[in-house]
Design an enzyme around this catalytic site. Structure first.
Site, PDB file in Angstrom:
ATOM      1  CE  LYS A 177      -2.717  -2.869  -0.505  1.00 29.31           C
ATOM      2  NZ  LYS A 177      -3.453  -2.807  -1.747  1.00 29.31           N
ATOM      3  CG  HIS A 201       4.892  -6.370  -1.062  1.00 25.46           C
ATOM      4  ND1 HIS A 201       4.905  -5.115  -1.662  1.00 25.46           N
ATOM      5  CD2 HIS A 201       3.477  -6.984  -1.461  1.00 25.46           C
ATOM      6  CE1 HIS A 201       3.647  -4.815  -1.966  1.00 25.46           C
ATOM      7  NE2 HIS A 201       2.845  -5.979  -2.009  1.00 25.46           N
TER       8      HIS A 201
HETATM    9  P1  PAP Z   1      -0.191  -3.083  -3.154  1.00 27.89           P
HETATM   10  O1  PAP Z   1       0.786  -2.877  -2.477  1.00 27.89           O
HETATM   11  O2  PAP Z   1      -1.217  -4.043  -2.530  1.00 27.89           O
HETATM   12  O3  PAP Z   1      -0.252  -3.750  -4.376  1.00 27.89           O
HETATM   13  P2  PAP Z   1      -0.760  -0.593  -3.650  1.00 27.89           P
HETATM   14  O4  PAP Z   1      -0.986  -0.378  -5.209  1.00 27.89           O
HETATM   15  O5  PAP Z   1       0.535  -0.065  -3.054  1.00 27.89           O
HETATM   16  O6  PAP Z   1      -1.158  -1.874  -3.181  1.00 27.89           O
HETATM   17  O7  PAP Z   1      -1.829   0.391  -2.871  1.00 27.89           O
HETATM   18  C1  PAP Z   1      -2.886   0.920  -3.478  1.00 27.89           C
HETATM   19  C2  PAP Z   1      -2.745   2.500  -3.159  1.00 27.89           C
HETATM   20  O8  PAP Z   1      -2.281   3.090  -4.174  1.00 27.89           O
HETATM   21  C3  PAP Z   1      -4.254   3.077  -2.656  1.00 27.89           C
HETATM   22  O9  PAP Z   1      -3.993   4.234  -1.868  1.00 27.89           O
HETATM   23  P3  PAP Z   1      -5.260   4.636  -0.894  1.00 27.89           P
HETATM   24  O10 PAP Z   1      -5.869   3.730  -0.362  1.00 27.89           O
HETATM   25  O11 PAP Z   1      -4.555   5.850   0.154  1.00 27.89           O
HETATM   26  O12 PAP Z   1      -6.248   5.359  -2.134  1.00 27.89           O
HETATM   27  C4  PAP Z   1      -4.555   3.469  -4.196  1.00 27.89           C
HETATM   28  O13 PAP Z   1      -5.676   4.550  -4.255  1.00 27.89           O
HETATM   29  C5  PAP Z   1      -3.235   4.232  -4.444  1.00 27.89           C
HETATM   30  N1  PAP Z   1      -3.127   4.424  -6.158  1.00 27.89           N
HETATM   31  C6  PAP Z   1      -3.628   3.157  -7.062  1.00 27.89           C
HETATM   32  N2  PAP Z   1      -3.070   3.555  -8.246  1.00 27.89           N
HETATM   33  C7  PAP Z   1      -2.830   4.796  -8.207  1.00 27.89           C
HETATM   34  C8  PAP Z   1      -2.498   6.015  -8.832  1.00 27.89           C
HETATM   35  N3  PAP Z   1      -2.217   5.663 -10.380  1.00 27.89           N
HETATM   36  N4  PAP Z   1      -1.730   6.968  -8.479  1.00 27.89           N
HETATM   37  C9  PAP Z   1      -1.793   7.431  -7.209  1.00 27.89           C
HETATM   38  N5  PAP Z   1      -2.337   6.629  -6.296  1.00 27.89           N
HETATM   39  C10 PAP Z   1      -2.680   5.246  -6.788  1.00 27.89           C
END
Ligand code: PAP
Length: 336
Positions: free
Chosen positions: A79, A144
């Site tokens: 995240k 990770h």
């Molecule tokens: P993961 O490590 O499980 O793959 P990851 O992609 O790091 O997950 O986490 C998702 C976060 O990145 C979300 O944050 P939030 O809960 O604070 O909203 C998600 O909204 C954000 N995210 C995904 N895509 C983008 C993007 N294109 N630009 C900015 N933030 C993004």
């Protein structure tokens, strides 16, 4: 009279725990365990916390993954912007093969998790391409895993590591929302207080969060050509500058012509939260590997959402932990 019996629905793959080998189950029974954020338990393996479902893949990739000198590995605490950076990296590194202006660019039809696989999310030795030999070079992967637990060949080769860090306050909130969305199968959620306590005690997936960050931070100082360390908040604040720096680190800098043609801007637009979250694949698709819905990877995509959730006590407690853990490191997290 016959009674109608409904069997419980089959849980999605990310909640299934019975496909572990006997050997793995036996090994898990020797490790310290704690309540998991999604399934039943997470285990302390090599000093970090990991769900039982993942551990088999972690061990397999440590034993079998063979890095190439030209590989690029994106590392994050969960995240911290993994989905976003996977998209940026894919677009950046493959821009000669897939023009960013292409109508059928892979990022328009596939989620970036399908284009840049997690090393630990697959079981080696299955019927997949064992050594990713069908991948075009340079191969892009993500993980990770903490630095000291990376497959040895990643450290022994010229593989480049891109580390993306995020303010732990926002990572925590994002993780809490995400894991609760996945838990809905159980029709229960974890309270923010309980998970905050686990997070502050270092018990989050792949945590302690601070050890993860600090190890890569130190490596980036010692080996700046091997490890590029940057922050989610920095990309938000200066997207163009950060993308250009990343391209230079990966030895594929933008030419003047590309800049003049708007390639940098178009990569950023293509990978923006607004664009990606509105694509059909990301609204209605799911991972074939874990069956997690892709829309869960797009929540708000903002800096500072923690302020909408933290009480004064939570703020003070995490400030204290951050101060203790990062003091003397030179790393700073903003309060914004
Ligand atoms: P993961 O490590 O499980 O793959 P990851 O992609 O790091 O997950 O986490 C998702 C976060 O990145 C979300 O944050 P939030 O809960 O604070 O909203 C998600 O909204 C954000 N995210 C995904 N895509 C983008 C993007 N294109 N630009 C900015 N933030 C993004």
């Amino acid at each position: 009279m016959a009674t109608s019996q409904t069997s419980p629905p089959i849980p999605p793959k990310y909640l299934q725990e019975d496909d572990l080998s006997e050997e793995c189950k036996k090994f898990l029974s020797t490790l310290p365990k704690e309540k998991a954020w999604i399934g039943s338990y997470m285990y302390n393996y090599q000093g970090f916390w990991v769900a039982d479902r993942i551990i088999q893949g972690v061990i397999a990739c440590q034993q079998q993954f063979q890095a190439h000198d030209s590989d690029i590995i994106l590392v994050t605490n969960p995240k911290s912007g993994t989905t976003w950076l996977k998209s940026l990296l894919f677009a950046l590194v493959n821009r000669k093969k897939h023009s960013i202006f292409e109508q059928n660019h892979p990022l328009l039809v596939k989620n970036s998790h399908d284009l840049v696989p997690f090393l630990e999310h697959r079981i080696y030795g299955d019927d997949h391409d064992r050594n990713y030999s069908s991948f075009t070079l340079p191969r892009l992967f993500s993980t990770h895993l903490p630095f000291t637990s990376l497959p040895k060949s990643v450290q022994d080769t010229s593989t480049k590591i891109v580390y993306l860090c995020r303010n732990p306050r926002d990572s925590f909130i994002s993780l809490w929302h995400f894991t609760n969305s996945l838990r809905l199968h159980y029709k229960d959620t974890n309270s923010i207080e309980e998970m905050f306590d686990l997070f502050c005690r270092g018990m989050s997936p792949y945590g302690p969060f601070w050890n993860h960050v600090l190890d890569y931070w130190k490596q980036s100082i010692e080996k700046p050509n091997k490890v590029h360390f940057f922050m989610y908040e920095e990309i938000k604040a200066q997207p163009k500058l950060q993308l250009k720096r990343l391209a230079e680190f990966l030895e594929c800098p933008f030419s003047l012509e590309e800049e003049n043609c708007g390639v940098v801007d178009e990569i950023l637009r293509m990978c923006s939260f607004e664009n990606l979250s509105n694509l059909e694949v990301n609204k209605n698709g799911k991972s074939s590997l874990s069956e997690a819905e892709y829309k869960l990877f797009f929540r708000k995509g903002k800096v500072g959402d923690w302020k909408n959730h933290f009480t004064k006590e939570m703020s003070e407690k995490l400030n204290h932990v951050i101060e203790q853990q990062f003091q003397g490191s030179g790393l700073r997290f903003s309060y914004i």
